[in-house]
Design a protein around this motif. Structure first.
Motif, short mmCIF file in Angstrom:
data_model
loop_
_atom_site.label_atom_id
_atom_site.label_comp_id
_atom_site.label_asym_id
_atom_site.label_seq_id
_atom_site.Cartn_x
_atom_site.Cartn_y
_atom_site.Cartn_z
N ALA A 190 16.43 62.11 4.22
CA ALA A 190 16.74 62.80 2.96
C ALA A 190 17.81 63.88 3.13
CB ALA A 190 15.47 63.41 2.39
N LYS A 191 17.93 64.47 4.31
CA LYS A 191 18.89 65.56 4.49
C LYS A 191 20.33 65.06 4.57
CE LYS A 191 18.48 65.77 9.55
NZ LYS A 191 18.16 66.66 10.70
N TYR A 192 20.51 63.74 4.71
CA TYR A 192 21.86 63.19 4.80
C TYR A 192 22.31 62.62 3.46
CZ TYR A 192 21.18 63.49 9.85
OH TYR A 192 20.94 63.94 11.12
N VAL A 193 23.63 62.48 3.32
CA VAL A 193 24.19 61.87 2.12
C VAL A 193 23.65 60.45 1.98
CG1 VAL A 193 26.31 61.13 0.99
CG2 VAL A 193 26.26 63.29 2.26
N GLN A 194 23.31 60.09 0.75
CA GLN A 194 22.75 58.76 0.49
C GLN A 194 23.82 57.82 -0.06
OE1 GLN A 194 19.27 58.02 1.04
NE2 GLN A 194 19.55 59.97 2.13
N PRO A 195 23.68 56.51 0.19
CA PRO A 195 24.58 55.56 -0.47
C PRO A 195 24.28 55.52 -1.97
CG PRO A 195 22.79 54.40 0.59
CD PRO A 195 22.64 55.84 1.00
N ASP A 196 25.18 54.91 -2.72
CA ASP A 196 24.93 54.77 -4.15
C ASP A 196 23.80 53.79 -4.44
OD1 ASP A 196 27.39 56.21 -5.67
OD2 ASP A 196 28.03 55.37 -3.75
N THR A 201 21.15 54.62 18.09
CA THR A 201 21.12 53.16 18.00
C THR A 201 21.55 52.72 16.61
OG1 THR A 201 18.77 53.24 17.39
CG2 THR A 201 19.30 52.96 19.73
N PHE A 202 21.89 51.44 16.48
CA PHE A 202 22.38 50.95 15.20
C PHE A 202 21.24 50.82 14.19
CE2 PHE A 202 25.99 49.14 17.69
CZ PHE A 202 26.99 49.80 17.00
N LYS A 203 21.49 51.27 12.98
CA LYS A 203 20.60 50.93 11.88
C LYS A 203 20.77 49.44 11.56
CE LYS A 203 20.10 53.36 8.29
NZ LYS A 203 20.36 54.05 7.01
N THR A 244 29.42 53.43 -2.20
CA THR A 244 28.85 52.84 -1.00
C THR A 244 27.56 52.10 -1.35
OG1 THR A 244 29.72 54.58 0.44
CG2 THR A 244 27.90 53.26 1.30
N PHE A 245 27.48 50.83 -0.96
CA PHE A 245 26.25 50.05 -1.08
C PHE A 245 25.77 49.72 0.34
CE2 PHE A 245 27.46 47.92 -5.41
CZ PHE A 245 27.21 49.12 -6.05
N SER A 246 24.52 50.04 0.63
CA SER A 246 23.90 49.67 1.90
C SER A 246 23.07 48.40 1.69
CB SER A 246 23.04 50.80 2.44
OG SER A 246 23.85 51.89 2.86
N ILE A 247 23.16 47.48 2.61
CA ILE A 247 22.61 46.13 2.40
C ILE A 247 21.50 45.84 3.40
CG2 ILE A 247 23.17 43.66 2.47
CD1 ILE A 247 26.12 44.62 1.77
N ASP A 248 20.31 45.59 2.87
CA ASP A 248 19.17 45.18 3.70
C ASP A 248 18.97 46.10 4.89
OD1 ASP A 248 18.34 43.05 2.12
OD2 ASP A 248 19.64 41.61 3.13
N THR A 249 18.98 47.39 4.63
CA THR A 249 18.89 48.36 5.72
C THR A 249 17.83 49.41 5.42
OG1 THR A 249 20.20 49.74 7.22
CG2 THR A 249 20.63 49.98 4.87
N HIS A 258 15.57 40.51 -0.43
CA HIS A 258 14.24 39.94 -0.59
C HIS A 258 13.25 40.72 0.28
CE1 HIS A 258 15.82 37.79 2.93
NE2 HIS A 258 14.56 37.47 3.27
N ALA A 259 11.98 40.34 0.22
CA ALA A 259 10.91 41.18 0.78
C ALA A 259 10.47 40.80 2.19
CB ALA A 259 9.71 41.16 -0.17
N HIS A 260 11.21 39.97 2.91
CA HIS A 260 10.86 39.72 4.31
C HIS A 260 11.17 40.97 5.13
CE1 HIS A 260 10.93 35.06 3.99
NE2 HIS A 260 9.69 35.52 4.01
N SER A 261 10.36 41.22 6.16
CA SER A 261 10.42 42.48 6.90
C SER A 261 11.76 42.68 7.61
CB SER A 261 9.28 42.56 7.90
OG SER A 261 9.32 41.47 8.82
N ASP A 262 12.45 41.60 8.00
CA ASP A 262 13.72 41.78 8.70
C ASP A 262 14.86 42.14 7.76
OD1 ASP A 262 13.61 39.25 7.57
OD2 ASP A 262 14.61 38.24 9.24
N HIS A 263 14.53 42.37 6.50
CA HIS A 263 15.53 42.88 5.54
C HIS A 263 15.17 44.28 5.06
CE1 HIS A 263 18.02 39.19 5.18
NE2 HIS A 263 16.94 38.71 5.75
N HIS A 264 14.15 44.88 5.66
CA HIS A 264 13.89 46.31 5.68
C HIS A 264 13.61 46.93 4.32
CE1 HIS A 264 14.85 46.04 9.89
NE2 HIS A 264 15.89 45.31 9.54
#
Length: 334
Positions: free
Chosen positions: A45-51, A17-19, A35-40, A57-63
């Motif tokens: 840990a075993k996978y490559v991480q974004p930079d 499913t989509f992140k 690579t920048f990941s946004i609100d995700t 902000h701290a609302h839950s739908d921004h993860h």
């Protein structure tokens, strides 16, 4: 967006499913792929991480609850504080003051205010070919946001065909309620709206004590520098003003006048139109003022991003919504 040196992509997790939301890949001014990941959410840990994991902000739908546990997280100081209070976990990433800049993987990121919540941040940077990229997050006031070439933004109230997407904050109504009621309670979400309620009360000249439930109280004490006299619900005596989550209004004495600060119409109590977002007119005006070459609408889920993107195309802008992004990668291929 290839001509602008930017690739936007979505990720699928191990369940297929989509992140949440999206990531952006580009080259830094030194020519390094970033690579920048946004609100995700975080990658395992075993996978490559974004930079960087950018948390607007701290609302839950921004993860932020997930991303805050990565050393690669980036957010404002106030957002980090809000995340720690909301989730009872230590924030492990980097922080920045709004108005300042930090460097991540050779990229200078600048934080701009969007006034959605205390500490909410819009992130701006440039890539190797000079493309100006702005991620707004949710926006209440776009007046201090910079012009950009690639705009990644929200559409919470971006459907121009929906009458509920047009509104003005009822500050006069709020003031009249304050003046006409000695024993008063406002229903407001603990993070964001509760601090807005306190700010409005103080701005309208109320200097008395404001009683709040535990989480709202902790967030307001840490996040607002001019909150004044705020106390716990058990400390209130006599006539008072209370600020609690909407679902807690039933727990307060029956003799209190009770109102919910919202634009929604599904509460049993009277409501006051106080929003933390731009309406359809405001969102459209924001895009027109920035005049980007490309706009991507990434939030929220549902039909509004697509309808806002379609509206922008009708105005002559090159715009798509996140559900139309065809670049889809698994964690293995970041």
């Amino acid at each position: 967006m290839i001509d602008l040196g930017v690739m936007v992509f979505r990720q699928k997790n191990t369940k297929g499913t989509f992140k949440p939301h999206l990531s952006v890949k580009f080259r830094s001014c030194e020519g390094e792929l970033v690579t920048f990941s946004i609100d995700t959410t975080r990658n395992p840990a075993k996978y490559v991480q974004p930079d960087a994991y950018l948390i607007t902000h701290a609302h839950s739908d921004h993860h932020g609850m997930s991303a805050m546990l990565s050393e690669r997280a980036v957010c404002s100081v106030k957002t980090a504080q809000a995340l720690e209070i909301r989730h009872d976990r230590a924030y492990k990433g980097r922080t920045m003051e709004i108005g300042s800049s930090i460097e991540v993987s050779g990229v200078t990121i600048t934080a701009y205010p969007n006034f959605h919540t205390v500490g909410s941040t819009s992130f701006y940077w440039e890539n190797e070919v000079g493309t100006r990229i702005l991620v707004t997050g949710d926006v209440k006031d776009a007046s201090l946001l910079p012009k950009c070439d690639v705009l990644i933004t929200e559409a919470n109230y971006g459907d121009p065909g929906d009458a509920t997407c047009y509104f003005d904050d009822d500050i006069i109504g709020f003031r009249n309620i304050l003046q006409d009621n000695a024993c008063l309670a406002f229903g407001a979400y603990a993070f964001g709206k509760a601090q807005r309620a306190v700010g409005l009360l103080r701005g309208l000249g109320y200097n008395g004590a404001i009683a709040m439930e535990e989480k709202s109280l902790a967030l307001t004490r840490y996040l607002l520098e001019d909150a004044g006299d705020i106390i716990g619900l058990g400390e209130a005596c006599g006539d008072s003003i209370c600020v609690v989550p909407p679902w807690d209004l039933d727990k307060l004495p029956m003799n209190m006048s009770k109102y919910v600060m919202t634009g929604r119409c599904d509460y049993r109590y009277p409501t006051i139109q106080i929003s933390d977002h731009l309406d359809a007119r405001g969102l459209t005006g924001m895009v027109q003022a920035m005049d980007p070459e490309f706009t991507l609408v990434y939030h929220p889920s549902g039909h509004r991003p697509g309808r806002f993107a379609s509206h922008l195309r009708g105005l002559g802008f090159n715009a798509i919504s996140l559900d139309k992004v065809n670049n889809i990668l698994s964690n293995d291929f970041i």
